[in-house]
Structure formats: C-alpha cells, structure tokens
Design a protein around this motif. Sequence first.
Motif, PDB file in Angstrom:
ATOM      1  N   GLY A  45      72.506 -70.905 100.340  1.00 52.55           N
ATOM      2  CA  GLY A  45      73.911 -71.315  99.555  1.00 52.55           C
ATOM      3  C   GLY A  45      73.887 -71.781  97.967  1.00 52.55           C
ATOM      4  O   GLY A  45      72.609 -71.686  97.576  1.00 52.55           O
ATOM      5  N   GLY A  46      75.575 -72.347  97.900  1.00 45.15           N
ATOM      6  CA  GLY A  46      75.023 -73.083  96.134  1.00 45.15           C
ATOM      7  C   GLY A  46      75.694 -72.030  95.265  1.00 45.15           C
ATOM      8  O   GLY A  46      76.481 -70.469  95.959  1.00 45.15           O
ATOM      9  N   SER A  47      75.922 -72.052  94.080  1.00 44.77           N
ATOM     10  CA  SER A  47      76.116 -70.500  92.845  1.00 44.77           C
ATOM     11  C   SER A  47      74.797 -69.606  92.529  1.00 44.77           C
ATOM     12  O   SER A  47      75.578 -69.069  92.056  1.00 44.77           O
ATOM     13  CB  SER A  47      76.981 -71.697  91.834  1.00 44.77           C
ATOM     14  OG  SER A  47      75.943 -72.787  91.212  1.00 44.77           O
ATOM     15  N   THR A  48      74.197 -70.747  92.623  1.00 51.09           N
ATOM     16  CA  THR A  48      73.078 -70.031  92.329  1.00 51.09           C
ATOM     17  C   THR A  48      72.840 -68.054  92.501  1.00 51.09           C
ATOM     18  O   THR A  48      72.545 -67.396  91.961  1.00 51.09           O
ATOM     19  CB  THR A  48      71.675 -70.517  91.751  1.00 51.09           C
ATOM     20  OG1 THR A  48      71.827 -71.670  91.496  1.00 51.09           O
ATOM     21  CG2 THR A  48      70.140 -69.651  91.548  1.00 51.09           C
ATOM     22  N   PRO A  49      72.451 -68.525  93.605  1.00 53.59           N
ATOM     23  CA  PRO A  49      72.194 -66.652  94.644  1.00 53.59           C
ATOM     24  C   PRO A  49      73.231 -65.764  94.306  1.00 53.59           C
ATOM     25  O   PRO A  49      73.083 -64.236  94.747  1.00 53.59           O
ATOM     26  CB  PRO A  49      72.141 -66.984  95.825  1.00 53.59           C
ATOM     27  CG  PRO A  49      72.267 -68.346  96.120  1.00 53.59           C
ATOM     28  CD  PRO A  49      72.798 -69.656  95.466  1.00 53.59           C
ATOM     29  N   ASP A  72      71.547 -73.063 105.931  1.00 50.86           N
ATOM     30  CA  ASP A  72      72.172 -73.987 105.565  1.00 50.86           C
ATOM     31  C   ASP A  72      74.080 -73.428 105.392  1.00 50.86           C
ATOM     32  O   ASP A  72      74.439 -72.397 105.062  1.00 50.86           O
ATOM     33  CB  ASP A  72      72.352 -74.817 105.337  1.00 50.86           C
ATOM     34  CG  ASP A  72      72.511 -75.249 102.834  1.00 50.86           C
ATOM     35  OD1 ASP A  72      72.809 -73.586 102.833  1.00 50.86           O
ATOM     36  OD2 ASP A  72      73.332 -75.894 102.396  1.00 50.86           O
ATOM     37  N   ARG A  74      78.151 -75.525 105.083  1.00 53.28           N
ATOM     38  CA  ARG A  74      79.201 -76.783 104.927  1.00 53.28           C
ATOM     39  C   ARG A  74      79.776 -77.035 105.956  1.00 53.28           C
ATOM     40  O   ARG A  74      80.304 -75.787 106.904  1.00 53.28           O
ATOM     41  CB  ARG A  74      79.934 -76.012 103.416  1.00 53.28           C
ATOM     42  CG  ARG A  74      78.950 -76.920 102.450  1.00 53.28           C
ATOM     43  CD  ARG A  74      77.759 -75.337 101.526  1.00 53.28           C
ATOM     44  NE  ARG A  74      77.710 -76.020 100.795  1.00 53.28           N
ATOM     45  CZ  ARG A  74      78.648 -75.402  99.412  1.00 53.28           C
ATOM     46  NH1 ARG A  74      79.446 -75.472  99.467  1.00 53.28           N
ATOM     47  NH2 ARG A  74      77.453 -75.570  98.329  1.00 53.28           N
ATOM     48  N   ASN A  84      79.647 -71.016 102.172  1.00 50.68           N
ATOM     49  CA  ASN A  84      77.868 -70.327 101.719  1.00 50.68           C
ATOM     50  C   ASN A  84      78.238 -68.980 102.375  1.00 50.68           C
ATOM     51  O   ASN A  84      77.779 -67.879 101.997  1.00 50.68           O
ATOM     52  CB  ASN A  84      76.375 -71.290 101.886  1.00 50.68           C
ATOM     53  CG  ASN A  84      76.579 -72.108 101.666  1.00 50.68           C
ATOM     54  OD1 ASN A  84      77.147 -72.296  99.958  1.00 50.68           O
ATOM     55  ND2 ASN A  84      75.892 -73.210 101.750  1.00 50.68           N
ATOM     56  N   GLY A 134      68.153 -72.558  97.711  1.00 54.67           N
ATOM     57  CA  GLY A 134      68.244 -73.026  96.542  1.00 54.67           C
ATOM     58  C   GLY A 134      67.547 -74.229  96.419  1.00 54.67           C
ATOM     59  O   GLY A 134      67.071 -75.216  96.898  1.00 54.67           O
ATOM     60  N   MET A 135      67.357 -75.455  95.346  1.00 56.46           N
ATOM     61  CA  MET A 135      67.119 -76.592  94.457  1.00 56.46           C
ATOM     62  C   MET A 135      68.615 -77.191  94.350  1.00 56.46           C
ATOM     63  O   MET A 135      68.930 -76.548  93.030  1.00 56.46           O
ATOM     64  CB  MET A 135      66.144 -77.286  94.304  1.00 56.46           C
ATOM     65  CG  MET A 135      65.442 -78.137  94.272  1.00 56.46           C
ATOM     66  SD  MET A 135      63.886 -78.539  92.749  1.00 56.46           S
ATOM     67  CE  MET A 135      64.503 -77.834  91.356  1.00 56.46           C
ATOM     68  N   GLY A 136      69.099 -78.220  94.348  1.00 57.99           N
ATOM     69  CA  GLY A 136      69.752 -79.298  94.021  1.00 57.99           C
ATOM     70  C   GLY A 136      69.128 -80.321  92.808  1.00 57.99           C
ATOM     71  O   GLY A 136      68.003 -80.151  92.736  1.00 57.99           O
ATOM     72  N   HIS A 140      67.198 -81.732  97.138  1.00 52.25           N
ATOM     73  CA  HIS A 140      67.966 -81.488  97.959  1.00 52.25           C
ATOM     74  C   HIS A 140      67.668 -79.900  98.060  1.00 52.25           C
ATOM     75  O   HIS A 140      67.260 -79.001  96.591  1.00 52.25           O
ATOM     76  CB  HIS A 140      68.855 -81.926  98.768  1.00 52.25           C
ATOM     77  CG  HIS A 140      70.271 -81.136  97.858  1.00 52.25           C
ATOM     78  ND1 HIS A 140      70.278 -81.159  96.630  1.00 52.25           N
ATOM     79  CD2 HIS A 140      70.886 -79.439  98.391  1.00 52.25           C
ATOM     80  CE1 HIS A 140      71.911 -79.749  96.605  1.00 52.25           C
ATOM     81  NE2 HIS A 140      71.677 -78.935  97.137  1.00 52.25           N
ATOM     82  N   THR A 141      67.228 -78.775  99.456  1.00 53.85           N
ATOM     83  CA  THR A 141      66.765 -78.043  98.998  1.00 53.85           C
ATOM     84  C   THR A 141      67.877 -77.473 100.752  1.00 53.85           C
ATOM     85  O   THR A 141      67.804 -78.674 101.803  1.00 53.85           O
ATOM     86  CB  THR A 141      66.226 -77.478  99.509  1.00 53.85           C
ATOM     87  OG1 THR A 141      65.855 -76.110  98.826  1.00 53.85           O
ATOM     88  CG2 THR A 141      64.875 -77.913 100.633  1.00 53.85           C
ATOM     89  N   ALA A 142      68.009 -76.509 100.879  1.00 59.29           N
ATOM     90  CA  ALA A 142      69.208 -76.270 102.520  1.00 59.29           C
ATOM     91  C   ALA A 142      70.107 -77.389 101.896  1.00 59.29           C
ATOM     92  O   ALA A 142      71.194 -77.567 100.766  1.00 59.29           O
ATOM     93  CB  ALA A 142      68.394 -75.994 103.244  1.00 59.29           C
ATOM     94  N   ARG A 169      76.708 -81.291 107.471  1.00 59.20           N
ATOM     95  CA  ARG A 169      76.718 -79.957 106.715  1.00 59.20           C
ATOM     96  C   ARG A 169      75.978 -80.110 107.974  1.00 59.20           C
ATOM     97  O   ARG A 169      75.471 -80.234 108.646  1.00 59.20           O
ATOM     98  CB  ARG A 169      75.107 -80.487 105.718  1.00 59.20           C
ATOM     99  CG  ARG A 169      76.316 -80.216 104.168  1.00 59.20           C
ATOM    100  CD  ARG A 169      76.738 -79.274 103.416  1.00 59.20           C
ATOM    101  NE  ARG A 169      77.812 -79.730 102.508  1.00 59.20           N
ATOM    102  CZ  ARG A 169      76.369 -79.048 101.597  1.00 59.20           C
ATOM    103  NH1 ARG A 169      75.370 -78.807 101.700  1.00 59.20           N
ATOM    104  NH2 ARG A 169      76.239 -79.407  99.789  1.00 59.20           N
ATOM    105  N   LYS A 192      67.327 -78.357  86.799  1.00 64.13           N
ATOM    106  CA  LYS A 192      66.218 -78.199  86.984  1.00 64.13           C
ATOM    107  C   LYS A 192      64.677 -78.710  86.414  1.00 64.13           C
ATOM    108  O   LYS A 192      63.858 -78.831  87.451  1.00 64.13           O
ATOM    109  CB  LYS A 192      67.089 -77.298  88.258  1.00 64.13           C
ATOM    110  CG  LYS A 192      67.573 -76.784  88.442  1.00 64.13           C
ATOM    111  CD  LYS A 192      67.943 -77.287  89.913  1.00 64.13           C
ATOM    112  CE  LYS A 192      70.130 -77.155  90.107  1.00 64.13           C
ATOM    113  NZ  LYS A 192      70.072 -76.018  91.227  1.00 64.13           N
TER     114      LYS A 192
END
Length: 226
Positions: A45-49, A72, A74, A84, A134-136, A140-142, A169, A192
């Motif tokens: 998830g997140g924006s990077t992918p 993961d 939301r 995601n 990803g990684m925050g 964090h991850t997932a 989550r 990061k």
Amino acid sequence: MTAPTMNTVVSPTPLDTAQTAARAFAQVARDAVTARGAFYVALAGGSTPKLMYRALRDQTIPWAALHVYFSDERSVGPDSPDSNYKLAYDELLAHVPIPAEQVHRLQGEVRPVQDAARAYEALLPAQFDVVLLGMGDDGHTASLFPGTAALHATGRVTANHVPKLDTDRLTFTFPEINAARERWLLVTGANKANILREVKDGLEAHPVAQVQEPTWFLDEAAAQAL
Ligand SMILES: O=C(O)[C@H](O)[C@@H](O)[C@H](O)[C@H](O)COP(=O)(O)O
C-alpha cells in the motif's frame, strides 16, 4: 550488532526504481509460473508503489496465472481514496487481464476489523512467492507500526489499532511476511534515508528490521546515507 545483509538495488530516480522493480516482478512471475503454474503476490500500500504498478502494465507477465493479495489495508471500503486496493486497481488491476476471482481484496469495511483478518486468512495460499512492502519514515512496514500489538502477532493476518493514526488497520504479520519465498521493499525519497541507514547498521528497533533478508529497491535519495 552485525549489520543485516541487504540485497539492495539502487536506481537514480523513483521512476527508475519503479521500472527496475517492475522488470524484476515480471521475471519472478514468469519463473514462478514456469516452475509451479502460478504466481502468488501480495501488493503493498501507500503511495510509493504507484509508479511500479503503472510500469507493470507494459511488462510481459502471464497475467492469467497471477493470484493477487494485499499485505495490508486501511479500515475503509474499496472506493475510499485511502484504500490500498483502490490504488492497485486504478493503477494496475483495471488495466491487465487477471481473472477477477484471482484478486483477493482485504475487506477493510468489515466490522469488527478482526473478522476481516480471519476471513482473509482462509483465502491465503500456502506460501507467497513475493510479498511487496513499503516503509514509512517511522520504520513501519505493512501496517506493523512501532509500539503496536501486531508486532507480536503469531497468526497470518491481524487487525492492528494504530494510536498515532487513531485508526484500525489490517496487516500481514511478520511470520506471514517472513514465510514468503521473497520479500521486496520498495523505498524512495530522502525522508526514508536515515531509517534505512539505521536498519542497515543493525538497529532492530524499527519494525521493518524484522523483515528477514529483504530485497530493497531504492532510489538514490533513499540510499544516500547507506
Ligand atoms: O498502508 C500503507 O500505508 C502501507 O502499507 C504502508 O506500510 C506504506 O508502505 C508506508 O507507509 C510507506 O508509504 P509511502 O509509500 O506513501 O511512503
């Protein structure tokens, strides 16, 4: 404390990183289908992918043999801008011929959230070929955030209350992530860089450090402190 081995691929820009990861994804998918007749992947998830999902559209991939899951989600439905699933659908799944019954959405709209986790566990393959993460900038991850209960979960999928976000989550657990054939971390951006250096230096405090022997796909900005 010895630094963890880091299988790391650094590309100049986020777009280069996305394209490098997309080529690697296509290769591992072809290899899995040749060897075992299917490719089981959990998307991040997140924006990077986002750039990677777009780059995957143009790759030569045996789409009909792909089985897509999510590492993961939301606690929202599939139409939410925070979903995601929605990100992956808009950028990839709507554009490629994966059979709909082979795309398995984590149902973030279900309450209680743990019921969705339990139902998802029943859909999982015995083993994933690739879990994409990803990684925050907090490590964090997932949805395995620092100081949260899910860091110690022993099942395969769990609900996780994240106080800093004031939300629940759904997330793969570390045992599930580490049971995969491969774990890929797609991380870009200067914000990061410090976390990545600390992980490389063996600082196990960050949740992402619990991902065993990942392959890192980084851009130069994220890798600048390594
Ligand atoms: O649901 C999520 O948000 C992701 O699973 C999460 O782990 C994400 O990968 C990191 O927060 C990085 O997010 P960005 O890619 O937006 O930096």
